[in-house]
Design an enzyme around this catalytic site. Sequence first.
Site, short mmCIF file in Angstrom:
data_model
loop_
_atom_site.label_atom_id
_atom_site.label_comp_id
_atom_site.label_asym_id
_atom_site.label_seq_id
_atom_site.Cartn_x
_atom_site.Cartn_y
_atom_site.Cartn_z
N HIS A 115 -56.14 11.06 9.68
CA HIS A 115 -57.42 11.23 8.98
C HIS A 115 -57.26 11.23 7.46
CE1 HIS A 115 -59.57 13.20 12.68
NE2 HIS A 115 -59.09 11.99 12.92
N ASP A 153 -54.84 13.83 13.19
CA ASP A 153 -55.74 14.50 12.25
C ASP A 153 -55.23 14.25 10.84
OD1 ASP A 153 -57.54 16.57 11.02
OD2 ASP A 153 -57.94 17.05 13.11
#
Length: 394
Positions: free
Chosen positions: A240, A217
Amino acid sequence: MAAVRRASLLLFVLVVAVRSVEGNQRIYNVFNFRAAGDGKTDDTQAFLATWQAACSDGNRPVMAIPGGRAFLLSQVSFQGPCKSPITIKLDGKIVAPNYIWTKESANLLTFHAVDYLTLDGNGQIDGQGAIWWDCFNRKRCYDRPILLAFAWCNHLTVRRIHLTNSADKHMTLFQCSQAIVDDVSITAPADSPNTDGITVAYSNNTYISNCAIQTGDDCVSVLSHTKNVTVTHSRCGPGHGVSVGSLGKSETAVVEQITVSNCSFVGTMTGVRIKSWQGGKGYAKGFLFENLNMTEVQYPIVIDQFYCPQGNCPTKCGGVAISDAKFINIQGTSSEKEAIRLLCSQSVHCQGIYMSNINISWVNHTSPPNATIWNAHGTTGGMVVPRIQFSNSL
């Protein structure tokens, strides 16, 4: 008289024995408080006893976790305040239980209300997250433990340690002021769910530098009520990217003065991103994204006022006001044709966007990437590729 001299000498030897080579600073070793260090025996009580002794020492104590050994812990909370600045020297390995050990929101390690704390060393904290990721993917585990959490810790320093395989987020800073995170490495598989590297919320004056973060993430996420965060000289990927938000889902957003500089992004979903929900309230302003290198990043530059990870959000008026965002000296490649996305709402436009010396190419393609601009107002300077066409003034 001879007996008195012998007693005095014995007392002197005992005092010297508990002091470190640094003088009066005492070292509290977890083995002296009956830690097993075999990776199988629960050492929670030994760590708490060590902490209590060190925290009660008013002479800058050190809590030592020796190298070469593994210490099994679960849901340990180290409570402050302490009598003086305290250092934890983590050279060994801390491991979480390798089973589903809680069904509620929890942290493996929590430091609460400890000012002037330093966590330093060559050691590792391993969340044994694989069993949790599988449980989450099967929709059986909604709440998963965070690996390392700091709450109400001011003048905090975290340096050199390695965090790996958290069940959920790896490190969180909540209500912390004047925190330094330096030379920390964080690793988890690219497909591990919600394993953010460092999350900062309700905090101010946070400085993150020289970190290497590989997660499933956000490498770094900045949440609401946070001011003055710097992320510099760090590497992100996979993951991310560095994200501000998401903002405005359930509270009024307040974010100010966020800097990301001299960082590299490799194979990430986004590079630098500001994301907010439709219908949100509040503001996010004062961004500097500077001297960044992107390598096969899907979307290197993103502002998204329509954040909706589930893809079924109703249309709402209003939004978090995003303004004063500078993107300067950003180079590299995107893996998608749409390298820049500035998606701002019709009701609350983005204001004061500035882009200068941007050069992003579409990897393995001769044609240049493109940019999508909705309701964003700003200016450009120098070369900007892909070409930016800001919205007309209001």
